[in-house]
Write a protein that holds these residues in place. Structure first.
Motif, PDB file in Angstrom:
ATOM      1  N   TYR A   1       0.898  -1.143  -0.098  1.00 30.43           N
ATOM      2  CA  TYR A   1       0.121   0.051  -0.133  1.00 30.43           C
ATOM      3  C   TYR A   1       0.821   1.136   0.155  1.00 30.43           C
ATOM      4  CZ  TYR A   1      -3.710   3.288   1.306  1.00 30.43           C
ATOM      5  OH  TYR A   1      -4.421   4.357   1.394  1.00 30.43           O
ATOM      6  N   HIS A   2       1.923   1.266   0.887  1.00 30.87           N
ATOM      7  CA  HIS A   2       2.767   2.440   1.022  1.00 30.87           C
ATOM      8  C   HIS A   2       3.508   2.558  -0.370  1.00 30.87           C
ATOM      9  CE1 HIS A   2       4.611   5.485   3.613  1.00 30.87           C
ATOM     10  NE2 HIS A   2       5.536   5.182   2.895  1.00 30.87           N
ATOM     11  N   MET A   3       4.154   1.724  -0.888  1.00 31.32           N
ATOM     12  CA  MET A   3       5.094   1.694  -2.118  1.00 31.32           C
ATOM     13  C   MET A   3       4.011   2.016  -3.126  1.00 31.32           C
ATOM     14  SD  MET A   3       7.924  -1.244  -1.584  1.00 31.32           S
ATOM     15  CE  MET A   3       9.009  -0.893  -2.880  1.00 31.32           C
ATOM     16  N   ASP A   4       2.719   1.728  -3.394  1.00 26.48           N
ATOM     17  CA  ASP A   4       1.953   2.165  -4.353  1.00 26.48           C
ATOM     18  C   ASP A   4       1.839   3.613  -4.425  1.00 26.48           C
ATOM     19  OD1 ASP A   4       1.741  -0.383  -5.293  1.00 26.48           O
ATOM     20  OD2 ASP A   4      -0.316  -0.869  -4.433  1.00 26.48           O
ATOM     21  N   HIS A   5       1.615   4.249  -3.196  1.00 28.02           N
ATOM     22  CA  HIS A   5       1.392   5.461  -2.888  1.00 28.02           C
ATOM     23  C   HIS A   5       2.633   6.262  -3.356  1.00 28.02           C
ATOM     24  CE1 HIS A   5      -2.951   6.048  -1.846  1.00 28.02           C
ATOM     25  NE2 HIS A   5      -2.843   4.882  -1.363  1.00 28.02           N
ATOM     26  N   LEU A   6       3.924   5.633  -2.961  1.00 32.88           N
ATOM     27  CA  LEU A   6       4.992   6.511  -3.459  1.00 32.88           C
ATOM     28  C   LEU A   6       5.064   6.542  -4.879  1.00 32.88           C
ATOM     29  CD1 LEU A   6       7.874   5.010  -1.149  1.00 32.88           C
ATOM     30  CD2 LEU A   6       7.439   7.298  -1.648  1.00 32.88           C
ATOM     31  N   LEU A   7       4.655   5.497  -5.536  1.00 35.42           N
ATOM     32  CA  LEU A   7       4.632   5.608  -6.707  1.00 35.42           C
ATOM     33  C   LEU A   7       3.670   6.733  -7.623  1.00 35.42           C
ATOM     34  CD1 LEU A   7       4.856   1.852  -7.964  1.00 35.42           C
ATOM     35  CD2 LEU A   7       6.540   3.827  -8.628  1.00 35.42           C
ATOM     36  N   SER A   8       2.574   6.604  -7.049  1.00 35.67           N
ATOM     37  CA  SER A   8       1.443   7.720  -7.714  1.00 35.67           C
ATOM     38  C   SER A   8       1.534   9.220  -6.914  1.00 35.67           C
ATOM     39  CB  SER A   8       0.090   7.054  -7.353  1.00 35.67           C
ATOM     40  OG  SER A   8      -0.080   7.087  -5.685  1.00 35.67           O
ATOM     41  N   ASP A   9       2.157   9.078  -5.851  1.00 42.05           N
ATOM     42  CA  ASP A   9       2.165  10.485  -5.035  1.00 42.05           C
ATOM     43  C   ASP A   9       3.215  10.550  -3.981  1.00 42.05           C
ATOM     44  OD1 ASP A   9       1.812  13.072  -3.787  1.00 42.05           O
ATOM     45  OD2 ASP A   9       0.310  12.401  -2.438  1.00 42.05           O
ATOM     46  N   PRO A  10       4.682  10.568  -4.558  1.00 37.22           N
ATOM     47  CA  PRO A  10       5.819  10.527  -3.755  1.00 37.22           C
ATOM     48  C   PRO A  10       5.979  11.350  -2.944  1.00 37.22           C
ATOM     49  CG  PRO A  10       6.334  11.060  -6.338  1.00 37.22           C
ATOM     50  CD  PRO A  10       5.004  10.579  -6.148  1.00 37.22           C
ATOM     51  N   ILE A  11       5.594  12.726  -3.132  1.00 41.05           N
ATOM     52  CA  ILE A  11       5.786  13.745  -2.482  1.00 41.05           C
ATOM     53  C   ILE A  11       4.959  13.890  -1.118  1.00 41.05           C
ATOM     54  CG2 ILE A  11       5.928  16.471  -2.121  1.00 41.05           C
ATOM     55  CD1 ILE A  11       7.888  14.964  -4.114  1.00 41.05           C
ATOM     56  N   GLY A  12       3.501  13.496  -1.378  1.00 38.64           N
ATOM     57  CA  GLY A  12       2.598  13.430  -0.488  1.00 38.64           C
ATOM     58  C   GLY A  12       3.018  12.225   0.368  1.00 38.64           C
ATOM     59  N   THR A  13       3.562  11.089  -0.148  1.00 35.90           N
ATOM     60  CA  THR A  13       3.809  10.031   0.807  1.00 35.90           C
ATOM     61  C   THR A  13       4.991  10.223   1.882  1.00 35.90           C
ATOM     62  OG1 THR A  13       3.275   8.779  -0.949  1.00 35.90           O
ATOM     63  CG2 THR A  13       4.078   7.329   0.908  1.00 35.90           C
ATOM     64  N   MET A  14       5.699  11.283   1.598  1.00 32.74           N
ATOM     65  CA  MET A  14       6.678  11.814   2.593  1.00 32.74           C
ATOM     66  C   MET A  14       6.354  12.332   3.748  1.00 32.74           C
ATOM     67  SD  MET A  14       9.928  13.226   0.108  1.00 32.74           S
ATOM     68  CE  MET A  14      10.302  12.498  -1.498  1.00 32.74           C
ATOM     69  N   ALA A  15       5.106  12.929   3.968  1.00 37.61           N
ATOM     70  CA  ALA A  15       4.379  13.599   4.783  1.00 37.61           C
ATOM     71  C   ALA A  15       4.513  12.558   6.081  1.00 37.61           C
ATOM     72  CB  ALA A  15       2.992  14.195   4.558  1.00 37.61           C
ATOM     73  N   ASP A  16       4.558  13.018   7.218  1.00 33.66           N
ATOM     74  CA  ASP A  16       4.636  12.215   8.519  1.00 33.66           C
ATOM     75  C   ASP A  16       3.126  11.612   8.712  1.00 33.66           C
ATOM     76  OD1 ASP A  16       3.158  14.493   9.360  1.00 33.66           O
ATOM     77  OD2 ASP A  16       4.549  15.217  10.808  1.00 33.66           O
ATOM     78  N   GLU A  17       2.247  12.253   8.247  1.00 38.33           N
ATOM     79  CA  GLU A  17       0.856  11.832   8.124  1.00 38.33           C
ATOM     80  C   GLU A  17      -0.009  12.480   7.053  1.00 38.33           C
ATOM     81  OE1 GLU A  17      -2.879  10.515  11.066  1.00 38.33           O
ATOM     82  OE2 GLU A  17      -1.209  11.813  11.908  1.00 38.33           O
ATOM     83  N   ASN A  18      -0.147  11.581   5.844  1.00 37.26           N
ATOM     84  CA  ASN A  18      -0.837  12.090   4.855  1.00 37.26           C
ATOM     85  C   ASN A  18      -2.516  11.711   5.133  1.00 37.26           C
ATOM     86  OD1 ASN A  18      -2.313  12.467   2.261  1.00 37.26           O
ATOM     87  ND2 ASN A  18      -0.242  12.542   1.377  1.00 37.26           N
ATOM     88  N   LEU A  19      -3.284  12.842   5.490  1.00 33.83           N
ATOM     89  CA  LEU A  19      -4.685  12.496   5.714  1.00 33.83           C
ATOM     90  C   LEU A  19      -5.459  11.923   4.665  1.00 33.83           C
ATOM     91  CD1 LEU A  19      -5.349  15.525   7.989  1.00 33.83           C
ATOM     92  CD2 LEU A  19      -4.727  13.387   8.636  1.00 33.83           C
ATOM     93  N   SER A  20      -5.173  12.227   3.478  1.00 32.76           N
ATOM     94  CA  SER A  20      -5.913  11.673   2.122  1.00 32.76           C
ATOM     95  C   SER A  20      -5.610  10.472   1.835  1.00 32.76           C
ATOM     96  CB  SER A  20      -5.789  12.844   0.960  1.00 32.76           C
ATOM     97  OG  SER A  20      -4.347  12.868   0.763  1.00 32.76           O
ATOM     98  N   SER A  21      -4.212  10.166   1.755  1.00 33.73           N
ATOM     99  CA  SER A  21      -3.814   8.521   1.146  1.00 33.73           C
ATOM    100  C   SER A  21      -3.777   7.863   2.412  1.00 33.73           C
ATOM    101  CB  SER A  21      -2.597   8.738   0.616  1.00 33.73           C
ATOM    102  OG  SER A  21      -1.405   9.029   1.411  1.00 33.73           O
ATOM    103  N   LYS A  22      -3.910   8.329   3.738  1.00 35.53           N
ATOM    104  CA  LYS A  22      -3.852   7.538   4.879  1.00 35.53           C
ATOM    105  C   LYS A  22      -2.628   6.669   5.045  1.00 35.53           C
ATOM    106  CE  LYS A  22      -8.683   6.810   5.940  1.00 35.53           C
ATOM    107  NZ  LYS A  22      -9.868   5.904   5.790  1.00 35.53           N
ATOM    108  N   THR A  23      -1.515   7.398   4.655  1.00 33.05           N
ATOM    109  CA  THR A  23       0.068   6.872   4.735  1.00 33.05           C
ATOM    110  C   THR A  23       0.632   7.679   5.640  1.00 33.05           C
ATOM    111  OG1 THR A  23       0.687   8.535   2.969  1.00 33.05           O
ATOM    112  CG2 THR A  23       0.158   6.178   2.220  1.00 33.05           C
ATOM    113  N   GLN A  24       1.700   7.008   6.297  1.00 30.36           N
ATOM    114  CA  GLN A  24       2.719   7.738   7.232  1.00 30.36           C
ATOM    115  C   GLN A  24       3.981   7.566   6.945  1.00 30.36           C
ATOM    116  OE1 GLN A  24       1.715   6.129  11.251  1.00 30.36           O
ATOM    117  NE2 GLN A  24       2.443   8.138  12.111  1.00 30.36           N
TER     118      GLN A  24
END
Length: 811
Positions: free
Chosen positions: A549-572
């Motif tokens: 899940y995290h790596m998929d979001h790194l591919l689609s939104d690498p900048i947003g996935t760097m946030a300590d907590e991304n509320l929209s993608s629920k990645t951390q």
């Protein structure tokens, strides 16, 4: 060749026992209602063992019952509150009245806190020779720290006499009557006295000063082969079997009492080193190690390790401290109860064990010349193919038994841990990897003092290691690496936390090991290690839904996935070592220009996160000097007329008028700027105190992009760091034009800041004048009387109209 001189041990023989005088201080407050019948019953049994005895019962009052039995009805003696002070003041009176002021046993029984003044008690305490002070605690509310204060005050008898016998009122295995019988009669075994005997100088404890007086029936040590006593010569003894446990319990008991007042890490380490000399160096199977974990001696050793880690009983709650004291007394059931793990239920742990056993039964592990620990001389497949492995796993009752018995083999590391890394494993920092003594096992770390292993590496140099990282390329180990048992072990290896199971603990260790390797000089070893890290990560986590899940979001939104907590993608992204680890696996999936932006944003985010440690990094390192500030303040002040001052009714109106004056005067703040620059030395000093320091950032940039990190990126990052929240920084576009930052954006920010400062300076100076004018006006209009309510309402309405008008005028 130099050989270390070791201590030899001697057993001091017993001498004739002398009878005691028993003084029992018995809590009969209301909370003892359900237990009093047992206290009375077994006190009556104990008192028949001695000639002189007296009971002192207390609640908020005291009764003295000499040479008599106690009744089972608590209301005969008390049933109210608890006042410990008056009970011991009464004890002091009895001690004074004794004809023979020696050989006394004080038995203190209580279940809870109460009024206590150490000073009042100590003030009237008489000197008694050879007094034994023994506590019997009832339940979790036992006043552990008060009782040990009293023990310190009164006890001057044999140091081997246990300080505490604890009645566990929640232990459902035995009737309550039986539990009181066991503890109270066990305590009664110590109601006897021996005199100290003279001896040639020796040590009562390995950490103690030399003494020439010792207690009979005790163990002492010295470097010679024999010791002379007043009763004859003692020969050194080879300590083995049950004797080791007796000595260890004696040492632990006294260290625990010391730890109520201070840290005893150094003393506990000395005790562990000496005990290690007693224990045979025979290699154990996994099953034998598990069984050893359950022995009484091992529980003592674990408590010594607790003290050796610079922790003290004073830091614990009273109930836990009492349980630990009991280990030194009767080697109780602390570990079985205290190590019920919060993060993993008993049921979950049993499931993990069953899954692991099934995996072992169906997996054929092939030994591909895997690395071998230089300490255990085993590799991981040797351990996984141990014939007794399954039986050993079945025997593990807790996670603690597991991690203390089943070794993990890996590269030796030294890591910097923090309070935060006990919760978030990604925040750990790898500071060294062994190049000479490469492979160690987890049990060696656990069993070493302070959980650190030290190796000589030549030229009188040493290396320390406190962690390890398993690195593999062979798929045969996939079932093991993906098991929950492995993740429990790695949680303990990295975080020293046996309370739960962090699936990402191993990933965090891989990520931070990768970060360390990226910072190393260019050589073949560096890239071999990085390849091992990459393969180990994929072998372990390729099928993990969370990692996918995290790596998929790194591919689609690498900048947003760097946030300590991304509320929209629920990645951390708990730490950027996580991004570095994962992006290293998928870096070839990005176009070159896109990937460069990603790495630049990673550097910017790393610098921005330093604002957590250094509040407002932006303002500290972006320096702006403004001139003519005083002249501008005076111009604004002088533009006010006396008539305008008379119409100012309150401070808010004054602030509004100042803003109007600034606007009307058309002050050009641009003309005030004389210097604007980036304070690079201060920036470097601040960043170099962080995990992602300048060297690390430059190494990461060079590794991923094969370019040198441009210094302009520091300025860009600092300007972007003014956005405080990580999620907001990720959404906000970065301003890449340094000239624009300095000549336009930074100027605008600083002008706003300076305008506020000048406005505040004018206000601070004028409000004093307004105060004086208002006093004159008030005295003039009302002759010192309070302003009428109608007038106050009129002024408030006028103020509100002025505020509304001002808001309408603003663009």
């Amino acid at each position: 060749m130099f050989q270390e001189v070791q201590l030899n041990y001697f057993k001091v023989p017993s001498v004739k026992f002398e009878e005691t005088q028993l003084l029992a201080i018995l809590d009969c407050s209301g909370s003892m209602y359900n237990y009093w019948q047992y206290v009375a019953k077994y006190y009556n049994e104990i008192r028949h063992k001695v000639k002189l005895h007296c009971a002192i019962t207390f609640d908020t009052r005291v009764k003295t019952i000499p040479q008599a039995e106690l009744g089972s009805n608590i209301n005969t003696y008390g049933g109210g509150g608890t006042n410990i002070t008056i009970a011991f003041q009464e004890l002091n009176k009895l001690l004074y009245s004794l004809k023979q002021k020696k050989n006394v046993t004080v038995l203190f029984v209580s279940d809870g806190q109460g009024d206590f003044s150490k000073e009042f008690i100590d003030k009237t305490r008489p000197a008694i020779e050879n007094l034994n002070f023994i506590c019997i605690g009832v339940g979790k509310g036992f006043p552990t720290f008060i009782s040990m204060d009293l023990r310190e005050m009164y006890h001057n008898g044999d140091k081997s006499i246990p300080p505490l016998f604890l009645v566990d009122i929640q232990d459902g295995d035995q009737p309550l009557d039986k539990r009181f019988q066991i503890e109270m009669l066990a305590a009664a075994e110590y109601m006897k006295h021996q005199k100290q005997i003279k001896i040639s100088p020796c040590y009562q404890f390995p950490w103690d000063q030399l003494t020439d007086k010792v207690w009979p029936d005790s163990w002492v040590s010295f470097y010679s082969d024999e010791l002379e006593t007043e009763d004859g010569i003692l020969q050194k003894i080879e300590v083995k079997g049950e004797e080791i446990g007796l000595i260890a319990g004696y040492w632990l008991q006294n260290l625990q009492l010391m730890s109520l007042k201070k840290k005893v890490a150094q003393e506990a380490q000395m005790a562990l080193q000496e005990l290690n000399k007693f224990v045979s160096g025979k290699k154990l199977t996994f099953l034998e190690r598990v069984q050893e974990q359950k022995t009484a001696l091992n529980q003592v050793i674990q408590e010594l390790k607790f003290l050796a880690s610079a922790q003290t009983l004073q830091e614990l709650d009273e109930a836990t401290a009492a349980q630990r004291l009991k280990i030194g007394t009767l080697i109780g059931k602390y570990h079985k109860k205290a190590l019920k793990f919060a993060g993993v239920s008993v049921e979950a742990f049993q499931t993990y064990k069953s899954e692991f056993i099934a995996m072992i039964e169906k997996t054929k592990f092939v030994n591909h010349n895997f690395p071998t620990s230089i300490l255990s001389l085993q590799n991981q497949v040797d351990i996984l193919t141990d014939p007794e492995l399954i039986e050993g796993i079945k025997t593990c009752e807790t996670q603690y038994h597991l991690v203390s018995s089943l070794p993990i083999i890996g590269y030796a590391l030294y890591v910097k841990r923090s309070d935060q890394s006990r919760i978030n494993p990604y925040t750990v920092e790898v500071q060294n990897i062994a190049k000479i003594n490469k492979y160690i096992d987890s049990l060696a770390i656990i069993d070493s003092a302070n959980h650190e292993i030290e190796f000589n590496i030549g030229d009188n140099e040493k290396e320390k290691f406190n962690c390890l990282v398993p690195l593999y390329q062979h798929e045969v180990l996939i079932p093991f690496l993906r098991s929950n048992i492995f993740h429990i072990q790695m949680t303990f290896v990295l975080m020293e936390n046996a309370d739960t199971c962090f699936e990402n603990a191993y990933a965090a260790l891989l990520g931070n090991t990768l970060l360390y390797m990226i910072c190393q000089d260019e050589n073949q070893w560096k890239y071999e290690m990085i390849e091992l890290i990459n393969s180990s990560f994929m072998l372990t986590y390729a099928e993990s839904s969370k990692v996918k899940y995290h790596m998929d979001h790194l591919l689609s939104d690498p900048i947003g996935t760097m946030a300590d907590e991304n509320l929209s993608s629920k990645t951390q992204c708990e730490d950027l070592s996580k991004t570095i680890l994962m992006i290293n696996q998928i870096k070839n999936n990005f176009k070159q220009d896109q990937f460069k932006i990603i790495i630049q944003r990673l550097v910017i985010e790393a610098i921005s996160r330093s604002t957590k440690a250094y509040n407002n990094l932006f303002k500290r390192v972006m320096e702006v000097d403004l001139q003519l500030e005083n002249e501008t303040v005076n111009n604004i002040k002088s533009s006010f007329t006396e008539e305008e001052f008379e119409n100012i009714q309150d401070y808010e109106t004054l602030k509004q008028q100042i803003e109007v004056k600034i606007k009307n005067l058309n002050i050009d703040f641009n003309t005030l700027i004389s210097k604007m620059e980036f304070n690079k030395p201060l920036f470097i000093k601040i960043i170099d105190e962080q995990k992602f320091n300048i060297k690390t950032l430059q190494s990461v940039y060079r590794y991923f992009l094969n370019e040198e990190l441009p210094e302009e990126l520091y300025i860009i990052a600092v300007y972007h760091s003014r956005i405080e929240k990580s999620y907001d920084r990720a959404k906000k576009e970065v301003e890449w034009n340094v000239d624009k930052i300095f000549n336009e954006l930074l100027v605008q920010d600083q002008i706003k800041e300076k305008q506020y400062q000048i406005s505040q300076a004018v206000f601070d100076q004028l409000r004093i004048k307004c105060n004086q004018l208002q006093k004159i006006k008030k005295n003039k209009n009302y002759n010192g009387q309070k302003m009428p309510r109608v007038e106050r309402r009129r002024i408030r309405k006028q103020k509100l109209r002025a505020q509304k008008l001002l808001l309408q005028q603003q663009p």
